[in-house]
Design a protein around this motif. Structure first.
Motif, PDB file in Angstrom:
ATOM      1  N   ASP A  35       0.838  -1.207   0.000  1.00  0.00           N
ATOM      2  CA  ASP A  35       0.000   0.000   0.000  1.00  0.00           C
ATOM      3  C   ASP A  35       0.870   1.253   0.000  1.00  0.00           C
ATOM      4  O   ASP A  35       0.614   2.201  -0.748  1.00  0.00           O
ATOM      5  CB  ASP A  35      -0.914  -0.023   1.225  1.00  0.00           C
ATOM      6  N   SER A  87      -5.837  -5.701  -1.915  1.00  0.00           N
ATOM      7  CA  SER A  87      -5.082  -4.965  -2.916  1.00  0.00           C
ATOM      8  C   SER A  87      -4.094  -5.892  -3.639  1.00  0.00           C
ATOM      9  O   SER A  87      -3.988  -5.868  -4.868  1.00  0.00           O
ATOM     10  CB  SER A  87      -4.346  -3.821  -2.216  1.00  0.00           C
ATOM     11  N   LEU A 209      -6.697   0.057  -3.247  1.00  0.00           N
ATOM     12  CA  LEU A 209      -6.209  -1.042  -4.104  1.00  0.00           C
ATOM     13  C   LEU A 209      -4.953  -0.602  -4.859  1.00  0.00           C
ATOM     14  O   LEU A 209      -4.833  -0.775  -6.071  1.00  0.00           O
ATOM     15  CB  LEU A 209      -7.291  -1.494  -5.096  1.00  0.00           C
ATOM     16  N   ARG A 210      -4.025  -0.023  -4.106  1.00  0.00           N
ATOM     17  CA  ARG A 210      -2.888   0.648  -4.740  1.00  0.00           C
ATOM     18  C   ARG A 210      -1.907  -0.310  -5.413  1.00  0.00           C
ATOM     19  O   ARG A 210      -1.207   0.080  -6.353  1.00  0.00           O
ATOM     20  CB  ARG A 210      -2.186   1.548  -3.713  1.00  0.00           C
ATOM     21  N   ASP A 364      -9.394   0.774   0.409  1.00  0.00           N
ATOM     22  CA  ASP A 364      -9.529  -0.333  -0.561  1.00  0.00           C
ATOM     23  C   ASP A 364     -11.004  -0.649  -0.826  1.00  0.00           C
ATOM     24  O   ASP A 364     -11.410  -0.854  -1.977  1.00  0.00           O
ATOM     25  CB  ASP A 364      -8.854  -1.610  -0.025  1.00  0.00           C
TER      26      ASP A 364
END
Ligand SMILES: Cc1cc2nc3c(=O)[nH]c(=O)nc-3n(C[C@H](O)[C@H](O)[C@H](O)COP(=O)(O)OP(=O)(O)OC[C@H]3O[C@@H](n4cnc5c(N)ncnc54)[C@H](O)[C@@H]3O)c2cc1C
Length: 404
Positions: A35, A87, A209-210, A364
């Motif tokens: 993240d 993620s 959801l990086r 997220d």
């Protein structure tokens, strides 16, 4: 299932369960780093042969893993991974949404070439590009064009929010080959990631959801040879080409829903752990009350996802069910995380290790409402599906009445 196949499958399931557990453990450990960096952190795949993961969604006859041969098993596996980290789960290798157009419209040669790439011990991704800057909900009007020229097509236009595109081996791009025919003029083409004329920009910072690294794709004078048009050689119509996108979503949405449900289950467990760890009676009580309220909805959303997956496997129309499953899971995730954030905030435990995870999940879970169709658009699709069903029922009742 023959006894030999059954045995093969059982062995594969045991092996896959061990691989899955080991991967989930790493994902859980590396999630905060993923993240922070907005990337897949070093070490996630170190020393692992990820062939099983690359091919988990492929049909058996094209090298798929027997352990994941049915939709319900894939849902259970994705729920396990979602419990570890949402993620990183959406960032995992495999063809993802690009699979259905290849299966439904690809020639044997196209399938062998493109799906053969997943037979690798290293991670391999496929990407699927339909959404455009002018709006993703209405995929029947695309501004990206593929103009016919001798021996191929010239692509021009832009796509946005394309998951895993920067790390993909190829992208299945939906473009209009004949704008005068609207939806019927849309066709998917396969573009290699390093094709001249394709620029991939996945540097825009995302809120949630990086690790997925959604990208903006620009096609400028991008030449695609004829043999990369999906559906042309098979002689299938453009209507089928567009339907292959719908089939992709029907196929993936039950597993995506399960991912979200795994993430909700983790949130409930961790909120309880936070209350115990901090010795905070308010958080303990909130966690218990939230779990009591959410668990029945979690169980019914899980059954809905499994039903949608089994319906797809049976070859029946799973569009409405998969929309319902996705909407139920995304709504439950959003409502649960909002209450968790409130409980942590009221108790003043924002600096706790688990509270930082809750903050990450709040970001997220917000994206769950958007990817693979927004909740509003799914609600419309569900309503339209129900009206079509009830019209069919009324017609068949009337026909029976007339026959009697
Ligand atoms: C994390 C993530 C990953 C994604 N990955 C991919 C990918 O790999 N490939 C890909 O092609 N796309 C991908 N997308 C795009 C996603 O499918 C779109 O975001 C989605 O379809 C919505 O499109 P939009 O964001 O352009 O919103 P719009 O279509 O511009 O909609 C804006 C708002 O209007 C509402 N709305 C639109 N039409 C209606 C209507 N008829 N009635 C009522 N309300 C309406 C929507 O619900 C939304 O709230 C991804 C998105 C995210 C967030």
């Amino acid at each position: 299932v023959s006894p030999v196949r059954y045995l093969d499958r059982s062995r594969a399931t045991v092996a896959a369960a061990a691989d899955l557990a080991a991967l989930a453990e790493r994902m859980r450990r590396l999630a905060p780093a993923a993240d922070a960096a907005g990337a897949i952190p070093d070490g996630l795949f170190d020393g692992i042969d990820v062939r099983w993961l690359n091919r988990a969604y492929l049909p058996l006859e094209l090298g798929g893993d027997p352990a994941f041969a049915d939709g319900v098993t894939r849902c259970l596996a994705t729920e396990t991974l979602g419990y570890a980290d949402a993620s990183l789960t959406v960032a995992l290798p495999g063809p993802s949404l690009s699979l259905s157009p290849l299966l439904e419209l690809g020639t044997e040669e196209q399938r062998r070439d493109l799906l053969g790439r997943f037979d690798s011990p290293d991670p391999v991704w496929g990407a699927f590009a339909i959404t455009e800057p002018s709006g993703g909900s209405d995929a029947t009007h695309l501004a990206t064009t593929a103009s016919r020229e001798d021996g191929g097509y010239r692509l021009a236009g832009e796509k946005c929010f394309i998951g895993n595109a920067g790390r993909a081996s190829f992208v299945v791009v939906f473009a209009s080959v004949d704008p005068s025919r609207g939806r019927l003029g849309i066709q998917p083409l396969v573009v290699d990631r390093d094709a001249p004329g394709l620029t991939v920009d996945d540097t825009a910072p995302m809120l949630g959801l990086r690790a997925l690294r959604v990208a903006r794709l620009r096609f400028e004078d991008c030449w695609v040879p004829e043999e990369r048009l999906l559906g042309a050689a098979s002689g299938r119509t453009s209507a089928r080409a567009f339907l292959s996108a719908q089939r992709s979503w029907d196929y993936m949405r039950p597993a995506l829903s399960s991912l979200m449900l795994g993430a909700v289950e983790r949130l409930l467990d961790d909120l309880r752990e936070l209350g115990d760890d901090a010795g905070d009676a308010v958080v303990r009580r909130s966690a218990a009350a939230l779990a009591d309220r959410v668990r029945p909805r979690l169980a019914s959303a899980r059954l809905l996802a499994h039903h949608a997956a089994a319906t797809f496997d049976a070859g029946d129309d799973a569009s409405v069910l998969s929309s319902m499953a996705k909407t139920a899971a995304a709504g439950l995730a959003r409502a649960t995380v909002a209450e968790a954030v409130a409980a942590v905030g009221v108790a003043g435990l924002g600096a706790h290790r688990i509270a930082r995870d809750v903050e990450r999940w709040a970001r997220d879970f917000q994206a769950f409402e958007l990817l693979e169709g927004t909740t509003e658009v799914h609600q419309l699709m569900i309503a339209r599906g129900w009206s079509a069903q009830s019209r069919r029922r009324r017609r068949s009742t009337a026909a029976r009445g007339a026959a009697a």
